[in-house]
Motif scaffolding. Structure first.
Motif, PDB file in Angstrom:
ATOM      1  N   ASP A 212       0.818  -1.212   0.000  1.00  0.00           N
ATOM      2  CA  ASP A 212       0.000   0.000   0.000  1.00  0.00           C
ATOM      3  C   ASP A 212       0.854   1.267   0.000  1.00  0.00           C
ATOM      4  O   ASP A 212       0.376   2.345   0.357  1.00  0.00           O
ATOM      5  CB  ASP A 212      -0.925   0.014   1.231  1.00  0.00           C
ATOM      6  CG  ASP A 212      -1.879  -1.163   1.257  1.00  0.00           C
ATOM      7  OD1 ASP A 212      -2.363  -1.548   0.174  1.00  0.00           O
ATOM      8  OD2 ASP A 212      -2.129  -1.714   2.353  1.00  0.00           O
ATOM      9  N   GLN A 214       2.695   3.511  -2.380  1.00  0.00           N
ATOM     10  CA  GLN A 214       2.982   3.924  -3.756  1.00  0.00           C
ATOM     11  C   GLN A 214       4.339   4.617  -3.857  1.00  0.00           C
ATOM     12  O   GLN A 214       5.094   4.397  -4.810  1.00  0.00           O
ATOM     13  CB  GLN A 214       1.877   4.860  -4.257  1.00  0.00           C
ATOM     14  CG  GLN A 214       2.048   5.328  -5.696  1.00  0.00           C
ATOM     15  CD  GLN A 214       1.891   4.207  -6.695  1.00  0.00           C
ATOM     16  OE1 GLN A 214       1.130   3.268  -6.469  1.00  0.00           O
ATOM     17  NE2 GLN A 214       2.610   4.296  -7.808  1.00  0.00           N
ATOM     18  N   LEU A 290      -0.913   0.255 -11.720  1.00  0.00           N
ATOM     19  CA  LEU A 290      -0.855   0.413 -10.269  1.00  0.00           C
ATOM     20  C   LEU A 290      -1.234   1.827  -9.866  1.00  0.00           C
ATOM     21  O   LEU A 290      -1.951   2.040  -8.886  1.00  0.00           O
ATOM     22  CB  LEU A 290       0.555   0.067  -9.771  1.00  0.00           C
ATOM     23  CG  LEU A 290       0.772   0.085  -8.257  1.00  0.00           C
ATOM     24  CD1 LEU A 290      -0.027  -1.034  -7.594  1.00  0.00           C
ATOM     25  CD2 LEU A 290       2.264  -0.080  -7.939  1.00  0.00           C
ATOM     26  N   ALA A 292      -3.189   3.660 -11.380  1.00  0.00           N
ATOM     27  CA  ALA A 292      -4.635   3.794 -11.608  1.00  0.00           C
ATOM     28  C   ALA A 292      -5.440   2.931 -10.651  1.00  0.00           C
ATOM     29  O   ALA A 292      -6.616   2.649 -10.905  1.00  0.00           O
ATOM     30  CB  ALA A 292      -4.960   3.422 -13.054  1.00  0.00           C
ATOM     31  N   ASN A 293      -4.792   2.488  -9.579  1.00  0.00           N
ATOM     32  CA  ASN A 293      -5.450   1.681  -8.545  1.00  0.00           C
ATOM     33  C   ASN A 293      -5.897   0.318  -9.064  1.00  0.00           C
ATOM     34  O   ASN A 293      -6.936  -0.211  -8.669  1.00  0.00           O
ATOM     35  CB  ASN A 293      -6.643   2.436  -7.951  1.00  0.00           C
ATOM     36  CG  ASN A 293      -7.026   1.900  -6.571  1.00  0.00           C
ATOM     37  OD1 ASN A 293      -6.180   1.349  -5.859  1.00  0.00           O
ATOM     38  ND2 ASN A 293      -8.279   2.047  -6.202  1.00  0.00           N
ATOM     39  N   GLU A 294      -5.076  -0.267  -9.946  1.00  0.00           N
ATOM     40  CA  GLU A 294      -5.299  -1.626 -10.427  1.00  0.00           C
ATOM     41  C   GLU A 294      -4.010  -2.422 -10.192  1.00  0.00           C
ATOM     42  O   GLU A 294      -3.207  -2.618 -11.094  1.00  0.00           O
ATOM     43  CB  GLU A 294      -5.663  -1.614 -11.905  1.00  0.00           C
ATOM     44  CG  GLU A 294      -6.966  -0.881 -12.208  1.00  0.00           C
ATOM     45  CD  GLU A 294      -7.259  -0.824 -13.696  1.00  0.00           C
ATOM     46  OE1 GLU A 294      -6.456  -1.394 -14.481  1.00  0.00           O
ATOM     47  OE2 GLU A 294      -8.267  -0.211 -14.077  1.00  0.00           O
ATOM     48  N   PRO A 295      -3.775  -2.881  -8.961  1.00  0.00           N
ATOM     49  CA  PRO A 295      -2.472  -3.437  -8.581  1.00  0.00           C
ATOM     50  C   PRO A 295      -2.258  -4.905  -8.925  1.00  0.00           C
ATOM     51  O   PRO A 295      -1.126  -5.393  -8.811  1.00  0.00           O
ATOM     52  CB  PRO A 295      -2.471  -3.251  -7.057  1.00  0.00           C
ATOM     53  CG  PRO A 295      -3.915  -3.389  -6.678  1.00  0.00           C
ATOM     54  CD  PRO A 295      -4.699  -2.794  -7.818  1.00  0.00           C
TER      55      PRO A 295
END
Length: 323
Positions: A212, A214, A290, A292-295
């Protein structure tokens, strides 16, 4: 007992990578928290606030006393240091075992008789280097077990580098040729191992502690690029010197299919190419996803990358045992 040497070497190397990666994460990648503490020796002779106002703020910082900011490890940083302390302990135990088995193999005596040849064992360069590594890793484990600040974690990173260096000075990179080429090969090997430890260990720590974070991922991405470039250059240089490229032409090209050492270098080169491709995929696809909040894609590819890296560690151990 010769079979135990590579086994203990693999265990020591994996423990060293785990230690180095966790320390790297705690000292440089993971977020810290700021705290204040009184600077010793400052504000001497000044009354405390509590003594002026009827005991108010007893135990507080003295009025006029200088305060310094201290970066405390965050929750994940503390967790990383505790894990690193355990890994350093395993590293120390593996180094003790490696020391005993190496001395036994070199002197040609069973372990039960090694005590009688302690003086001879102390004269072997590899044994002395491992003895230093044992002391440093033991100290490192103690330091990490009590680490609470970023500064302590940074000190631990220096100890980790020192513990890594000793055995490398007596490894296959320190070939017996002219002094210049021997020093160049050894220096190249040391830099190679430092970068590999940071790259592999850092990635493992990122997966464990930085899911979590970044900012930590972005820092490591830049570091990984530098490590990859350095590993490629130093690996090629060390292999060329060892294969005699400076005297016989491009030894890496002509001997990687005719010698065992060259074949292992070729295998490492293929693994390195795979890792470079994975790194390119990270930069082109998974890092933007990642952000774009698609990890999911990033962490899945990072796990594959870590498995390939584990394979290269095995190849590196095999190289260290190949004449």
């Amino acid at each position: 007992m010769a079979w135990a040497v590579p086994v203990l070497r693999v265990l020591a190397d994996l423990s060293a990578i785990a230690t180095g990666g966790a320390v790297l994460a705690a000292a440089w990648l993971l977020p810290a928290t700021n705290a204040s503490e009184p600077q010793s020796g400052s504000g001497r002779g000044l009354p405390r606030a509590g003594s002026v106002r009827g005991g108010e703020a007893q135990g507080g910082i003295a009025r006029g006393e200088a305060v310094r900011r201290v970066q405390q490890l965050g929750p994940q940083g503390l967790r990383a240091c505790q894990d690193a302390a355990v890994a350093a302990g395993v590293w120390a135990v593996a180094s003790v075992g490696g020391l005993l088995v190496t001395a036994s193999v070199i002197l040609g005596v069973p372990l039960s008789e090694l005590g009688a040849r302690a003086g001879d064992a102390g004269g072997v360069d590899q044994v002395r280097a491992l003895a230093v590594a044992v002391v440093l890793t033991a100290v490192l484990a103690v330091v990490l077990s009590g680490a609470r600040t970023v500064r302590t974690a940074q000190v631990a990173s220096v100890l980790t580098a020192a513990a890594l260096t000793g055995p490398l000075l007596t490894g296959h990179g320190a070939i017996e040729r002219t002094a210049f080429w021997s020093v160049l090969a050894t220096a190249s090997l040391v830099v190679h191992v430092f970068c590999a430890t940071a790259w592999i260990g850092g990635l493992g720590s990122l997966i464990r502690y930085g899911r979590d974070q970044q900012a930590a991922i972005e820092k490591f991405s830049r570091l990984a690029l530098v490590c990859a470039l350095t590993i490629g250059a130093t690996g090629l240089l060390t292999a060329e010197i060892h294969l005699g490229g400076r005297e016989d032409g491009f030894g890496l090209i002509t001997q990687w299919v005719t010698t065992g050492y060259g074949a292992l270098v070729f295998a490492k080169a293929i693994a390195f190419a795979v890792l470079v491709y994975i790194g390119r995929r990270h930069r082109q696809a998974t890092l933007p996803a990642l952000a774009a909040n698609e990890p999911t894609a990033f962490w899945r590819l990072a796990a594959v990358e870590l498995l390939v890296m584990a394979g290269t560690v095995g190849l590196a151990v095999a190289l260290s045992r190949t004449p």
